[in-house]
Design an enzyme around this catalytic site. Structure first.
Site, PDB file in Angstrom:
ATOM      1  N   GLU A  64       0.621  -1.285  -0.117  1.00 56.62           N
ATOM      2  CA  GLU A  64      -0.038  -0.017   0.039  1.00 56.62           C
ATOM      3  C   GLU A  64       1.080   1.260   0.084  1.00 56.62           C
ATOM      4  O   GLU A  64       2.028   1.219   0.633  1.00 56.62           O
ATOM      5  CB  GLU A  64      -1.019  -0.029   1.151  1.00 56.62           C
ATOM      6  CG  GLU A  64      -1.985  -1.004   1.215  1.00 56.62           C
ATOM      7  CD  GLU A  64      -3.078  -0.888   2.304  1.00 56.62           C
ATOM      8  OE1 GLU A  64      -4.240  -1.240   2.173  1.00 56.62           O
ATOM      9  OE2 GLU A  64      -2.577  -0.822   3.431  1.00 56.62           O
ATOM     10  N   CYS A  76       3.677   8.576   0.677  1.00 55.07           N
ATOM     11  CA  CYS A  76       4.172   7.741   1.719  1.00 55.07           C
ATOM     12  C   CYS A  76       4.239   6.379   0.958  1.00 55.07           C
ATOM     13  O   CYS A  76       3.500   5.756   0.399  1.00 55.07           O
ATOM     14  CB  CYS A  76       3.264   7.452   2.981  1.00 55.07           C
ATOM     15  SG  CYS A  76       3.976   6.149   3.909  1.00 55.07           S
ATOM     16  N   CYS A 123       6.308  -6.942   6.862  1.00 50.67           N
ATOM     17  CA  CYS A 123       7.188  -6.422   7.855  1.00 50.67           C
ATOM     18  C   CYS A 123       7.591  -7.338   8.874  1.00 50.67           C
ATOM     19  O   CYS A 123       6.611  -7.944   9.474  1.00 50.67           O
ATOM     20  CB  CYS A 123       6.827  -4.984   8.451  1.00 50.67           C
ATOM     21  SG  CYS A 123       8.027  -4.130   9.524  1.00 50.67           S
ATOM     22  N   CYS A 147       6.476  -4.835  15.421  1.00 49.47           N
ATOM     23  CA  CYS A 147       5.874  -3.784  16.500  1.00 49.47           C
ATOM     24  C   CYS A 147       4.548  -3.996  16.788  1.00 49.47           C
ATOM     25  O   CYS A 147       3.754  -4.232  16.189  1.00 49.47           O
ATOM     26  CB  CYS A 147       5.998  -2.376  15.756  1.00 49.47           C
ATOM     27  SG  CYS A 147       7.714  -1.992  15.220  1.00 49.47           S
ATOM     28  N   CYS A 155       1.184  -2.182  15.556  1.00 51.48           N
ATOM     29  CA  CYS A 155       1.288  -2.030  14.100  1.00 51.48           C
ATOM     30  C   CYS A 155       0.628  -2.845  13.294  1.00 51.48           C
ATOM     31  O   CYS A 155       0.749  -4.081  13.346  1.00 51.48           O
ATOM     32  CB  CYS A 155       2.619  -1.652  13.583  1.00 51.48           C
ATOM     33  SG  CYS A 155       2.767  -1.360  11.895  1.00 51.48           S
ATOM     34  N   CYS A 157      -0.975   6.283  10.286  1.00 54.88           N
ATOM     35  CA  CYS A 157       0.309   5.691  10.809  1.00 54.88           C
ATOM     36  C   CYS A 157       0.075   4.279  11.226  1.00 54.88           C
ATOM     37  O   CYS A 157      -1.014   4.360  12.372  1.00 54.88           O
ATOM     38  CB  CYS A 157       1.015   6.610  11.610  1.00 54.88           C
ATOM     39  SG  CYS A 157       2.632   6.059  12.474  1.00 54.88           S
TER      40      CYS A 157
END
Length: 422
Positions: free
Chosen positions: A165, A180, A187, A191, A194, A415
């Site tokens: 994305e 962005c 990933c 985290c 997230c 975010c």
């Protein structure tokens, strides 16, 4: 051209045959010499060279070329993966002038499919290449969502079917926008707050796949009457774990010969990979750096980010100091405020002490709920009162700090939300 017998005849013969073969591969008369009457005359040496099959202008010979012209290597068609120098070599090998390389890439990055800068026309085969590139992107837009605040999220489908994305955010000025981009599919940083981490890690993105995100966002901005002003590597993935491809992509995006964005308009964000920060400093890219700190102490940070067990807060800040000294610009500290986890007055004071004497900016982020984390814990955003108190304590200690506005939370584009609903 007439070549007389002399001691170096073999050398002249080698050059002549190479040139003739190249012209015949292009479907041109071998070593043709034009006379005032317009008739083409072949040199007598040409009769000693077997004629090569010419490409039918309306057919393809099987190699991926330009409009059936098989003299162009297939790698030429992937313009997003080329620099001016590498494309010049490919064009030269295909019988075109290497000087077309720069204008061709500028046209590709600017989205002009028929002409180069200042209206300069390309040879018909290269014009066809530009048109083909517009239709044969390595990254295709699979879905598009627009938020109430004007933020646009693009779901990009890669050549192997995987997706990433990218997000376009309207700027404060009506004619500006920020982009962005993602650097990896998924990933591996884990985290806990997230959404991207929940899907795990698939693979690194190639430099061309990163570049094509930039091109898609630039096109989206232009369609809305805006100019893509800045690009941040804050999408999916950890950029410093894919630094080789990220670096190549930035060089193309920022270069005046290609994307023309400028290195100072690019920001690379990291969870604090110390060796990566040091490598980025040594690369000479001269881009901005943002460090996702999220806690002023190692125990709290390790609870939120598994990398906190590998790299301590002081070690990360020392690497950020090194980077700041190398580029001469402040490093941004990203700090997502989580209710009852990292938003207490004491933690604000601890953060201020860490940053005392350091020319760094703090961006306080609003947490965008993503459901239970990888450890099963559910987080909540800090209240408005707690956020204002945290901000005031930082500023009271002389720290430059701001609260960053969330963009596109209603379409999971803010975010920490990417891939929440992909």
């Amino acid at each position: 051209m007439i070549v007389k017998r002399y001691a170096g005849l073999d050398a002249a013969w080698t050059v002549l045959t190479a040139k003739t073969a190249l012209r015949q591969l292009q479907g041109l008369p071998g070593n043709a010499a034009r006379f005032p009457c317009g008739r083409a005359r072949r040199h007598r040496f040409d009769r000693r060279i077997p004629r090569f099959g010419r490409a039918d202008p309306g057919k393809s010979c099987g190699r991926l070329g330009i409009g059936g012209n098989c003299c162009v290597a297939s790698s030429v068609t992937d313009l997003s993966a080329h620099t001016v120098a590498t494309l010049a070599l490919e064009l030269s090998a295909g019988g075109f002038r290497p000087s077309h390389s720069g204008p061709l890439l500028r046209s590709y990055y600017q989205g002009d499919e028929t002409a180069g800068p200042n209206g300069r026309r390309f040879p018909p085969a290269l014009e066809r290449l530009l048109r083909e590139q517009a239709r044969m992107r390595a990254v295709a837009i699979a879905a598009r969502q627009v938020a109430a605040d004007g933020t646009t999220k693009l779901l990009m489908r890669l050549g192997d079917g995987l997706t990433v994305e990218s997000v376009l955010m309207p700027g404060d000025r009506s004619d500006r926008a920020a982009g962005c981009v993602s650097s990896q599919v998924g990933c591996a940083m884990g985290c806990d707050f997230c959404a991207t981490a929940k899907a795990g890690f698939e693979r690194d993105l190639s430099s061309g796949e990163i570049v094509e995100q930039f091109l898609a966002l630039r096109h989206e901005a232009r369609a809305g009457g805006r100019r893509l002003q800045t690009v941040v590597f804050m999408g999916m993935g950890e950029p410093l774990l894919n630094l080789g491809n990220v670096r190549q992509a930035i060089e193309r995006i920022a270069s005046n010969d290609m994307g023309g964005l400028g290195h100072r308009q690019v920001t690379v964000s990291t969870v604090g990979i110390v060796s990566g920060i040091e490598a980025l400093a040594a690369s000479g890219l001269n881009v901005n750096l943002a460090v996702s700190l999220h806690a002023p102490d190692d125990p709290t940070r390790a609870r939120l980010l598994p990398t906190g067990r590998r790299f301590g807060v002081q070690e990360i800040l020392a690497a950020a100091d090194l980077y700041q000294a190398s580029v001469g610009r402040p490093v941004s500290i990203q700090y997502c405020l989580l209710a009852g986890v990292n938003d207490s007055p004491g933690q604000a004071d601890d953060l201020a002490r860490l940053l005392k004497g350091r020319r760094m900016h703090v961006n306080l982020l609003h947490y965008n709920p993503t459901g239970p984390g990888l450890r099963g814990e559910t987080y909540a955003p800090s209240s408005e009162a707690s956020t204002e108190s945290f901000l005031a304590r930082l500023r009271g200690c002389g720290v430059v700090a701001h609260v960053r506005r969330s963009r596109g939370p209603d379409i999971d584009a803010a975010c920490g939300q990417l891939r929440q609903s992909a």
